[in-house]
Design an enzyme around this catalytic site. Structure first.
Site, mmCIF file in Angstrom:
data_model
loop_
_atom_site.group_PDB
_atom_site.id
_atom_site.type_symbol
_atom_site.label_atom_id
_atom_site.label_comp_id
_atom_site.label_asym_id
_atom_site.label_seq_id
_atom_site.Cartn_x
_atom_site.Cartn_y
_atom_site.Cartn_z
ATOM 1 N N TYR A 109 0.871 -1.185 0.000
ATOM 2 C CA TYR A 109 0.000 0.000 0.000
ATOM 3 C C TYR A 109 0.897 1.221 0.000
ATOM 4 C CZ TYR A 109 -2.960 3.734 1.824
ATOM 5 O OH TYR A 109 -3.620 4.920 1.989
ATOM 6 N N GLU A 197 -3.944 7.475 -3.364
ATOM 7 C CA GLU A 197 -3.904 6.163 -2.732
ATOM 8 C C GLU A 197 -3.653 5.107 -3.797
ATOM 9 O OE1 GLU A 197 -6.294 5.079 1.082
ATOM 10 O OE2 GLU A 197 -7.400 4.343 -0.643
#
Lengths: 391, 290
Positions: A109, A197
């Site tokens: 991530y 993101e």
């Protein structure tokens, strides 16, 4: 303002942030064409909506032939996707993104956002790629590595190393990762992003890093600097009533309750919702008519509130500062002529020229308009009216 | 006494001759604020509202001795104006402008801090020392003088709170609207000690809202450093997650920045937390034993 994955990846490409090859399609045959051009024997068909959680909801599917690409695209386009971020009403899919299949060795991530206490951007990385990052933050905060980046020095090697070591990357992996992160920082700053993101960021079999997904949000206040981003706005992703409100300088958010609210100022508008709940009711909306409220905006406000069939009463709560209460009172009168107001309207006007306003409303003597003396009195009456208990 | 500004404070206005600047400067002057001039590049040498106009903040400071600037310039030029003020030796910039880009303000605040200039705002009603000096867009008449200091993220909620305090027979020393944007100047943590040190202030009202962690940081600070009673209200207890409620900062993401979390932290720090916004005045009166 948010944009689609395919648009975010377009920006990434411009900045040298590696992404898989892909293209957008609005129909099944278009999807087939894109897949054909990409070549290979594995493709991913991804629904383009402004919400996360698409995978679980059936919005991301693998295809192993061109026929399959076309069939999946046709099924996806037009369907309503319900994910944990869309709300129960879901979002209609109008386009899909076709991407070459990737050789995923490991998922990570990577995200960027403003840290409001540090007053500088932070980059966050985690080995828990593909997971809900909120969940990781709640259960395993130690698995999220954060670096704050002072914009006066920009993204330096040490920022990258701190993230890379935190992720447990090998010496060979460090260089491509740091280049990736550096390019991402530049995207964030150059485009006045509010949030980026990448979940997941993947490491391929050949040791390259690729953004498999991409979410970007931008600072609305900075959009005037970025006409290219403005062009990416997808109005079909936005609430039509909220958009209509914006045109008139109003800020409106639809909620589930039955007590409509019209208030000046965001803070007081939120406080008004709170007091309605405190008195046992449920607010139907957030509506800030702003500092420049005038008869027209008030009339528009009534129109917006009354579009919601659940509304059983309306609480007008105005604290007149620069906005004079007598003008608001006239606005209410004007509104009752323009729009059919068939629910009780509880009016609390305080501040500049409140006395004059009370007299205007009293003289007009409209049956649905009920004066309130203060915030608590107004909220109580509005809640009682919505329950049909107001004598 | 009061904090930050009083009847002797000399103020210039950046964006003096614009529509908003003109209207509000006039209102401030009528309230008694010593507005000693203004800045509009290209209009230096003219007179506006009976006060001199300068091309640069530096010229204005040199000619008038002003220490505070009230900023009304449009959003695209706000950061520039703030940095010019900092460069010219202004001590406090009150930034009224709404809609300035977050990144611009990030750089502007960094430079202001480096130059030792305090800022209030942006996107705020300003600061008022009751019956002495108003630097902002709030309606002056609501702020009667009394023993209560007020710090608030929200404009109209500041007026509401002051009005309730005044109705209890009390009043305000100084009220500061700090604004609700992601990057703001002076916040609770910097203002609380000023009120603590001000002999006239007996209680402090703090109004917060969802989003960010300023109220949580304030709670920690209060526990250690503030002896005067603090009364707090947090707006947005019923706001749904992920929705932007008008203020750029008022957005809850995930589990952080909720009203609940802030109220609990403040309560644990001994603050009188008010659930209903209608109870602010009453609670202040009770905390002061009146």
């Amino acid at each position: 303002m948010n944009i689609h994955e395919y648009q975010a990846k377009e920006i990434f490409r411009q900045y040298g942030v590696p992404v898989p090859r892909g293209g957008v399609a609005f129909t099944g045959p278009e999807a087939r064409e894109v897949a054909e051009q990409l070549g290979g024997d594995l493709w991913v068909v991804k629904a383009q909506i402004h919400a996360g959680g698409r995978g679980k909801a059936g919005g991301v599917k693998l295809a192993r032939s061109l026929d399959e690409v076309e069939r999946i695209a046709e099924e996806m386009i037009g369907m309503t996707l319900v994910t944990h971020q869309t709300g129960p009403e879901g979002k209609k899919v109008e386009k899909v993104y076709i991407e070459e299949g990737a050789d995923i060795q490991k998922e990570y991530y990577l995200g960027m956002v403003l840290d409001r206490s540090l007053e500088m951007p932070v980059m966050m990385a985690s080995t828990e790629g593909g997971m809900e990052i909120e969940e990781v933050a709640a259960k395993h905060p130690e698995k999220i590595i954060k670096v704050a980046i002072d914009p006066t020095i920009g993204f330096q090697g040490f920022h990258g190393r701190k993230l890379a070591f935190g992720l447990g990357l090998s010496k060979e992996e460090m260089r491509p990762f740091i280049q990736f992160a550096q390019a991402l920082y530049k995207v964030y700053m150059d485009k006045d992003a509010e949030m980026i993101e990448i979940n997941p960021l993947i490491k391929t079999g050949s040791g390259a890093f690729l953004a498999l997904d991409a979410k970007m949000g931008f600072d609305d206040n900075a959009l005037f600097k970025h006409p290219d981003i403005m062009e990416m706005r997808d109005l079909s992703e936005e609430d039509p009533v909220e958009l209509e409100a914006k045109k008139y300088g109003l800020s409106y958010v639809n909620l589930d309750g039955d007590v409509g609210c019209m208030v000046n100022g965001a803070g007081l508008a939120m406080a008004t919702m709170d007091i309605i709940k405190h008195e046992g009711g449920e607010p139907a909306n957030f509506l800030d008519v702003g500092g420049g409220a005038n008869p027209d905006t008030v009339a528009k406000g009534f129109e917006l509130i009354l579009q919601d069939p659940n509304v059983k009463s309306i609480f007008v709560n105005i604290f007149g500062g620069i906005v004079r209460c007598d003008r608001i009172a006239n606005g209410i009168l004007q509104a009752t002529q323009q729009v059919e107001v068939n629910v009780p309207v509880i009016v609390r006007l305080d501040g500049t020229n409140a006395q004059e306003a009370a007299e205007i409303l009293q003289k007009a003597n409209i049956k649905n308009i009920i004066p309130a003396t203060d915030l608590a009195d107004g909220a109580r009456k509005a809640v009682a009216a919505a329950k049909g208990e107001l004598a | 006494m009061s904090i930050l500004v009083n009847k002797d404070t000399k103020v210039i206005v950046q964006g003096f001759t614009g529509k908003e600047g003109t209207f509000h400067s006039q209102q401030c002057m009528e309230y008694g604020t010593q507005i000693v001039g203004g800045v509009t590049p290209g209009k230096g040498g003219q007179t506006h509202l009976g006060k001199p106009v300068f091309n640069t903040v530096k010229d204005a400071v040199e000619a008038t001795g002003a220490t505070v600037s009230m900023i009304f310039v449009p959003p695209a030029f706000t950061a520039d104006a703030v940095m010019e003020a900092a460069d010219a030796g202004i001590e406090l910039a009150v930034i009224i402008t709404e809609g300035a880009p977050v990144q611009d303000m990030m750089y502007a605040k960094m430079y202001a801090t480096k130059q030792g200039m305090k800022t209030i705002g942006p996107n705020c009603p300003g600061i008022i020392t009751a019956e002495e000096c108003k630097i902002g867009i709030m309606p002056g008449f609501i702020f009667k003088r009394g023993p209560v200091g007020l710090i608030s993220k929200s404009g109209t909620l500041t007026y509401e709170a002051s009005n309730q305090v005044v109705k209890e027979g009390l009043g305000i020393t100084t009220a500061v609207g700090i604004g609700g944007d992601p990057i703001i100047g002076l916040s609770y943590k910097q203002l609380l000690p000023l009120f603590e040190a001000d002999p006239e202030t007996e209680a402090i009202v703090m109004i917060g809202e969802i989003g960010g962690t300023l109220e949580i940081e304030a709670a920690e600070f209060i526990k250690e450093n503030i002896s005067k009673p603090v009364i707090a209200f947090i707006a947005g207890q019923t706001a749904p997650k992920g929705k932007r409620m008008g203020h750029a900062g008022a957005i809850i993401s995930g589990s952080s920045g909720t009203a609940q979390e802030k109220m609990e932290a403040l309560e644990a720090a001994g603050v009188h937390v008010v659930k209903s916004p209608a109870d602010i005045g009453k609670t202040v009166a009770r905390a002061l034993g009146r």
